[in-house]
Design an enzyme around this catalytic site. Sequence first.
Site, mmCIF file in Angstrom:
data_model
loop_
_atom_site.group_PDB
_atom_site.id
_atom_site.type_symbol
_atom_site.label_atom_id
_atom_site.label_comp_id
_atom_site.label_asym_id
_atom_site.label_seq_id
_atom_site.Cartn_x
_atom_site.Cartn_y
_atom_site.Cartn_z
ATOM 1 N N GLU A 293 10.183 4.777 15.647
ATOM 2 C CA GLU A 293 9.464 3.618 15.106
ATOM 3 C C GLU A 293 8.395 3.096 16.060
ATOM 4 O OE1 GLU A 293 7.935 1.489 12.777
ATOM 5 O OE2 GLU A 293 9.939 1.560 11.881
ATOM 6 N N ASP A 297 4.271 3.208 15.567
ATOM 7 C CA ASP A 297 3.499 1.967 15.487
ATOM 8 C C ASP A 297 2.377 1.939 16.513
ATOM 9 O OD1 ASP A 297 5.296 1.185 13.553
ATOM 10 O OD2 ASP A 297 6.389 -0.207 14.834
ATOM 11 N N SER A 548 6.639 1.882 7.392
ATOM 12 C CA SER A 548 6.560 1.666 8.837
ATOM 13 C C SER A 548 5.249 2.194 9.393
ATOM 14 C CB SER A 548 7.705 2.397 9.546
ATOM 15 O OG SER A 548 8.949 1.893 9.177
ATOM 16 N N ASP A 591 -8.145 1.018 -5.815
ATOM 17 C CA ASP A 591 -7.015 0.929 -6.729
ATOM 18 C C ASP A 591 -6.257 2.254 -6.779
ATOM 19 O OD1 ASP A 591 -5.328 -0.145 -8.584
ATOM 20 O OD2 ASP A 591 -6.749 -0.120 -10.253
ATOM 21 N N ILE A 592 -4.947 2.187 -6.691
ATOM 22 C CA ILE A 592 -4.082 3.365 -6.767
ATOM 23 C C ILE A 592 -3.417 3.366 -8.146
ATOM 24 C CG2 ILE A 592 -2.130 4.601 -5.747
ATOM 25 C CD1 ILE A 592 -4.592 4.368 -3.903
ATOM 26 N N GLY A 610 -5.315 -1.963 -11.537
ATOM 27 C CA GLY A 610 -5.114 -3.328 -11.064
ATOM 28 C C GLY A 610 -3.900 -3.422 -10.165
ATOM 29 N N ASP A 612 -0.174 -3.603 -8.945
ATOM 30 C CA ASP A 612 1.094 -3.101 -9.486
ATOM 31 C C ASP A 612 2.168 -3.235 -8.414
ATOM 32 O OD1 ASP A 612 1.274 -0.479 -7.889
ATOM 33 O OD2 ASP A 612 -0.631 -0.205 -8.931
#
Length: 633
Positions: A293, A297, A548, A591-592, A610, A612
Amino acid sequence: SLSLVLVGSAGPTISPYVVHEKRTAVPPDWSFVRRHHASSTLLLRFALKQRNIEQIGDFLLDVSHPDSPNYGNHWSPSDIANKFSPSSDTIDTVREWLLSMGIDAHRIQLGPSRGWIKVDASVEEAEHLMHTEYNIYKHVSGTEHVACEAYHLPEHVSHHVDFVLPSVHFDARIGRRDGDKSRIKVGQPGSGFDGPKTSGSLQTSDIQLDQCDTVIIPECLRALYGLYYDPVATEENSYGIVEYTPQSFVQSDLQMFARNFSTDLIGKTPMLVSIDGGRLLSDAYTGFNYSGEPNLDLQYGMSLVSGKQAVSLYQVGDVAEGGSFNNFLDAIDGSYCAFEGGDDPSIDATYPDPAAGGYKGNEACGTVKPANVISTSYGYNEADLTPFYAARQCAEYAKLGLLGITVLYCTGDNGVAGFLGVCLNPDGTQSASGTLFNPTFPATCPYITSVGATMMKANASVDDPQPEQACEEVIYSSGGFSNYFAMPDYQVDAISNWMDKAGKEYAVEYAGLWNSTGRSRAFPDISANGANYAIAVDGEFLLVYGTSASTPVVGAILTMVNDARLAHGKKPIGFINPVIYSSMFTGAFKDITEGNNPGCGTSGFNATEGWDPVTGLGTPQFPLLSALWLALP
């Protein structure tokens, strides 16, 4: 602490007792052991209601909405303390009730924050005070904990109290039994760490831009999100990444990553900010479960802001205790621990820590200057916490927003299920066999920005008009609707539009499985790529997946937006949600519209045109975001 003395009281007000907090069941892995001994001592802590807290959303909107004349006029810490510290009436009401119940004045202590009243009481007295029964419960790890199933307060007192400790809360800092390392996952907070996932080793580090559909490196992300920017206001700007012990980054891995993918980081290291004994751990804590992690990061967060911009690593908690979100909040905002309080010792680590290897200093309180942008890739499930506890912490994030700080949290990697893949049961408990959607926290707090995950489509190029979809490889972007928090004003238009188009169908298909009222906080807010990241761990490259990954990437992009504003003499962007949901920012996120987030025995929700509940508003486009934020005061 100040001893509370009753002066000139006309006598206590009498009112009927009401249930203040209640648990529906003992959490997983805990079992009842026995009733607590009546003569044992408890330190009761009454978390006092804060003044004006019901208006905090309005205050935050006033400095965060692009149409507000006060946009960007962030508050000072003293402004916050003066506005929200509990009233004298609240303190007096709780004090007079305790005195009327036979608690001697010298045992009633008001903390220096004025946010807590503390009482040393026997179990028998506590049970009498709150019409409850205290029990001892035991975790499979061997940890014992004092709790009750419900407690009651007089009605006139309950209006002045957020919650009482110890009570219905359960310990989220489970220790390991010696020799038994399978009992609990590493990392905190939460009852189990649910960090990034890996699909194994990457055989080559010679990755080109035309391979981004199979391996993500920093250049892929720069190309996807237009992040070609050379920071110039690095002395004024700041970016912070939070890690919780025993998660610990490894400098040699950062340098291996730098040599291959980010040469301007060669010789660089994050600025370690130790909170409550946080430090980089020894060789005993290595491998993906401990460094995956933080390595992820920092390798990507630092790369995307470039070697010119320093990055703070907030390392929270010692090895023995770990830490919680509140330990971090205490350190960056003195008003939280020095004015309002907020810690629950059953969930938050307490210092000094007497355990072997424990931090012996005092708990950090207002000792760390918060960065302009703070990214955290950890979380709870909402159901892990009581509504009162979650609301108290959520209000603190609003205070950080008032200070002008951008707070980002990942949503999780289990679709409509919660962290660790558990779902809700009708009685409110959580299990892998549950069927009700399980929203995550703090992602559902309306005063933070929650980040979901996308992935490159198969055979797609970073230059394609629509190269990404919702992540459906190894992990699924968590998203949905809160069971605790109401919908904030800034989301009304976007979520109403989704409810009219898709929500009505899901209300039928998944009837009773999710909060389909259309009146609750929806998440995520935005997304970024979270699949196939190449990261260095223990001297080799691994492929890694998770929200993450997407969260520190968004943090880096917003940090560069701040750089552009600071270079033009403007303030940091602060709490971004009212801006990004406004009509002014329409089209600033790509937008996905493909992919879904299955969980709890369902296919979850679909990404659609839009906003979601899989990818939010979409993925950031830095050139547009930078230009639009520069147009704001």
